[in-house]
Write a protein that holds these residues in place. Structure first.
Motif, PDB file in Angstrom:
ATOM      1  N   ALA A 238       0.832  -1.213   0.000  1.00 31.63           N
ATOM      2  CA  ALA A 238       0.000   0.000   0.000  1.00 31.63           C
ATOM      3  C   ALA A 238       0.863   1.259   0.000  1.00 31.63           C
ATOM      4  O   ALA A 238       0.567   2.228  -0.703  1.00 31.63           O
ATOM      5  N   ILE A 239       1.936   1.264   0.788  1.00 30.63           N
ATOM      6  CA  ILE A 239       2.827   2.429   0.831  1.00 30.63           C
ATOM      7  C   ILE A 239       3.547   2.590  -0.510  1.00 30.63           C
ATOM      8  O   ILE A 239       3.713   3.711  -1.014  1.00 30.63           O
ATOM      9  N   SER A 240       3.955   1.484  -1.120  1.00 34.73           N
ATOM     10  CA  SER A 240       4.592   1.545  -2.439  1.00 34.73           C
ATOM     11  C   SER A 240       3.610   2.088  -3.473  1.00 34.73           C
ATOM     12  O   SER A 240       3.962   2.920  -4.320  1.00 34.73           O
ATOM     13  N   HIS A 241       2.376   1.632  -3.393  1.00 33.20           N
ATOM     14  CA  HIS A 241       1.313   2.108  -4.289  1.00 33.20           C
ATOM     15  C   HIS A 241       1.075   3.601  -4.080  1.00 33.20           C
ATOM     16  O   HIS A 241       0.898   4.364  -5.044  1.00 33.20           O
ATOM     17  N   ALA A 242       1.087   4.036  -2.814  1.00 29.12           N
ATOM     18  CA  ALA A 242       0.887   5.454  -2.499  1.00 29.12           C
ATOM     19  C   ALA A 242       2.003   6.305  -3.100  1.00 29.12           C
ATOM     20  O   ALA A 242       1.747   7.407  -3.607  1.00 29.12           O
ATOM     21  N   ALA A 243       3.235   5.799  -3.053  1.00 32.71           N
ATOM     22  CA  ALA A 243       4.365   6.526  -3.632  1.00 32.71           C
ATOM     23  C   ALA A 243       4.190   6.690  -5.142  1.00 32.71           C
ATOM     24  O   ALA A 243       4.450   7.758  -5.706  1.00 32.71           O
ATOM     25  N   PHE A 244       3.710   5.630  -5.789  1.00 31.62           N
ATOM     26  CA  PHE A 244       3.447   5.696  -7.232  1.00 31.62           C
ATOM     27  C   PHE A 244       2.381   6.748  -7.532  1.00 31.62           C
ATOM     28  O   PHE A 244       2.544   7.589  -8.416  1.00 31.62           O
ATOM     29  N   ASN A 245       1.268   6.699  -6.789  1.00 31.02           N
ATOM     30  CA  ASN A 245       0.165   7.635  -7.017  1.00 31.02           C
ATOM     31  C   ASN A 245       0.567   9.081  -6.752  1.00 31.02           C
ATOM     32  O   ASN A 245       0.133   9.993  -7.449  1.00 31.02           O
ATOM     33  N   LEU A 246       1.380   9.284  -5.719  1.00 26.64           N
ATOM     34  CA  LEU A 246       1.804  10.644  -5.364  1.00 26.64           C
ATOM     35  C   LEU A 246       2.636  11.257  -6.490  1.00 26.64           C
ATOM     36  O   LEU A 246       2.415  12.416  -6.864  1.00 26.64           O
ATOM     37  N   THR A 247       3.576  10.497  -7.024  1.00 23.84           N
ATOM     38  CA  THR A 247       4.395  11.022  -8.130  1.00 23.84           C
ATOM     39  C   THR A 247       3.534  11.257  -9.369  1.00 23.84           C
ATOM     40  O   THR A 247       3.753  12.221 -10.114  1.00 23.84           O
ATOM     41  N   ALA A 248       2.541  10.374  -9.589  1.00 25.40           N
ATOM     42  CA  ALA A 248       1.642  10.548 -10.730  1.00 25.40           C
ATOM     43  C   ALA A 248       0.814  11.818 -10.580  1.00 25.40           C
ATOM     44  O   ALA A 248       0.603  12.552 -11.544  1.00 25.40           O
ATOM     45  N   PHE A 249       0.360  12.093  -9.359  1.00 25.32           N
ATOM     46  CA  PHE A 249      -0.461  13.276  -9.084  1.00 25.32           C
ATOM     47  C   PHE A 249       0.318  14.554  -9.379  1.00 25.32           C
ATOM     48  O   PHE A 249      -0.168  15.442 -10.090  1.00 25.32           O
ATOM     49  N   PHE A 250       1.530  14.636  -8.862  1.00 20.14           N
ATOM     50  CA  PHE A 250       2.330  15.845  -9.076  1.00 20.14           C
ATOM     51  C   PHE A 250       2.816  15.945 -10.518  1.00 20.14           C
ATOM     52  O   PHE A 250       3.001  17.038 -11.037  1.00 20.14           O
ATOM     53  N   SER A 251       2.978  14.795 -11.168  1.00 19.19           N
ATOM     54  CA  SER A 251       3.350  14.804 -12.581  1.00 19.19           C
ATOM     55  C   SER A 251       2.220  15.393 -13.424  1.00 19.19           C
ATOM     56  O   SER A 251       2.457  16.172 -14.356  1.00 19.19           O
ATOM     57  N   GLU A 252       0.965  15.029 -13.075  1.00 16.29           N
ATOM     58  CA  GLU A 252      -0.205  15.572 -13.782  1.00 16.29           C
ATOM     59  C   GLU A 252      -0.271  17.090 -13.615  1.00 16.29           C
ATOM     60  O   GLU A 252      -0.530  17.824 -14.558  1.00 16.29           O
ATOM     61  N   ILE A 253      -0.046  17.557 -12.368  1.00 14.80           N
ATOM     62  CA  ILE A 253      -0.084  18.997 -12.110  1.00 14.80           C
ATOM     63  C   ILE A 253       1.013  19.713 -12.900  1.00 14.80           C
ATOM     64  O   ILE A 253       0.784  20.769 -13.494  1.00 14.80           O
ATOM     65  N   ALA A 254       2.216  19.111 -12.929  1.00 16.40           N
ATOM     66  CA  ALA A 254       3.330  19.709 -13.664  1.00 16.40           C
ATOM     67  C   ALA A 254       3.014  19.785 -15.153  1.00 16.40           C
ATOM     68  O   ALA A 254       3.271  20.792 -15.808  1.00 16.40           O
ATOM     69  N   ASN A 255       2.433  18.713 -15.716  1.00 15.84           N
ATOM     70  CA  ASN A 255       2.096  18.696 -17.127  1.00 15.84           C
ATOM     71  C   ASN A 255       1.049  19.744 -17.469  1.00 15.84           C
ATOM     72  O   ASN A 255       1.107  20.402 -18.503  1.00 15.84           O
ATOM     73  N   ASP A 256       0.058  19.909 -16.566  1.00 17.83           N
ATOM     74  CA  ASP A 256      -0.972  20.926 -16.775  1.00 17.83           C
ATOM     75  C   ASP A 256      -0.377  22.323 -16.776  1.00 17.83           C
ATOM     76  O   ASP A 256      -0.715  23.177 -17.588  1.00 17.83           O
ATOM     77  N   ASN A 257       0.574  22.561 -15.843  1.00 14.22           N
ATOM     78  CA  ASN A 257       1.212  23.873 -15.770  1.00 14.22           C
ATOM     79  C   ASN A 257       2.062  24.161 -16.990  1.00 14.22           C
ATOM     80  O   ASN A 257       2.084  25.261 -17.513  1.00 14.22           O
ATOM     81  N   ILE A 258       2.747  23.092 -17.487  1.00 11.01           N
ATOM     82  CA  ILE A 258       3.571  23.265 -18.680  1.00 11.01           C
ATOM     83  C   ILE A 258       2.679  23.560 -19.889  1.00 11.01           C
ATOM     84  O   ILE A 258       2.963  24.420 -20.719  1.00 11.01           O
ATOM     85  N   SER A 259       1.556  22.806 -19.967  1.00 12.39           N
ATOM     86  CA  SER A 259       0.633  23.027 -21.079  1.00 12.39           C
ATOM     87  C   SER A 259       0.039  24.429 -21.041  1.00 12.39           C
ATOM     88  O   SER A 259      -0.159  25.063 -22.075  1.00 12.39           O
ATOM     89  N   ALA A 260      -0.250  24.902 -19.825  1.00 15.56           N
ATOM     90  CA  ALA A 260      -0.812  26.236 -19.692  1.00 15.56           C
ATOM     91  C   ALA A 260       0.197  27.292 -20.100  1.00 15.56           C
ATOM     92  O   ALA A 260      -0.161  28.332 -20.612  1.00 15.56           O
TER      93      ALA A 260
END
Length: 225
Positions: A203-225
């Motif tokens: 579960a903690i390993s899964h959480a680490a994956f999701n956390l990086t994915a979440f911030f990656s999505e935010i970064a991509n949105d900011n770059i696109s903007a």
């Protein structure tokens, strides 16, 4: 798996009924409201489902809940598990850029983007983070690894059980692009669980994956903007 989707359907139905009683009539307003509330509804659905799982476990006299409570986390094992998952995360990032050259996958990515979330209030970000790094990993690991994979291990060889639970995990994401890489992630998480027999570690390993994915999505949105 069925219980979760039934609970989610009911919770969304109650939410839409609430919107109707508050004079929200147009489909676009209902859709926008539901879209903005999906993380909160997901948290509610997952918690209710986990409660139902616990009740079923007591009726069947299975001790999964007690087993999870008594699990200890070995730092070295946790570190190696997170490293494996982060390696998978890098491969998923590469797969994302590769997928843009395949029409069907590119369309799936664009469709997912159209369902993206625009956070209006800070509390929505907190709810999203709580859903992504706490509720979703715990719920999904208990369901797919703790329940489904353990049942498969009783009737088939380990490699087959790992593949079967990863297939269920992939199908649960309801998107061609997400399901295609979720299968690979499910394989990695299945192997980690088989080697460690520890839901907390996975579960903690899964959480680490999701956390990086979440911030990656935010970064991509900011770059696109």
């Amino acid at each position: 798996f069925i219980i979760y989707h039934v609970v989610q359907f009911i919770s969304q139905g109650i939410y839409l009924l609430y919107c109707k009683t508050n004079s929200i009539e147009s489909f676009s307003e209902l859709y926008d409201g539901l879209n903005q509330s999906l993380f909160a509804l997901s948290v509610i659905s997952s918690i209710v489902s986990l409660w139902i799982y616990a009740l079923i476990g007591k009726i069947k006299k299975e001790k999964l809940t007690d087993t999870i409570k008594n699990e200890t986390i070995a730092p070295a094992t946790m570190f190696m598990s997170v490293v494996c998952v982060m390696g998978t995360r890098l491969m998923v990032s590469a797969y994302f850029y590769f997928s843009n050259s395949i029409p069907a996958l590119k369309q799936s990515i664009e469709d997912s983007a159209l369902q993206g979330f625009e956070f209006t209030y800070f509390y929505q970000v907190l709810i999203a983070l709580f859903s992504i790094i706490v509720i979703a990993p715990l719920f999904e690991e208990i369901l797919f690894r703790g329940l489904i994979m353990n049942e498969f291990l009783k009737i088939m060889r380990p490699w087959a059980a790992i593949v079967c639970q990863a297939t269920f995990f992939a199908v649960a994401h309801f998107s061609l692009f997400q399901s295609s890489f979720a299968f690979a992630v499910g394989i990695v998480l299945g192997i980690i669980y088989f080697k460690t027999k520890n839901i907390k570690t996975v579960a903690i390993s899964h959480a680490a994956f999701n956390l990086t994915a979440f911030f990656s999505e935010i970064a991509n949105d900011n770059i696109s903007a």
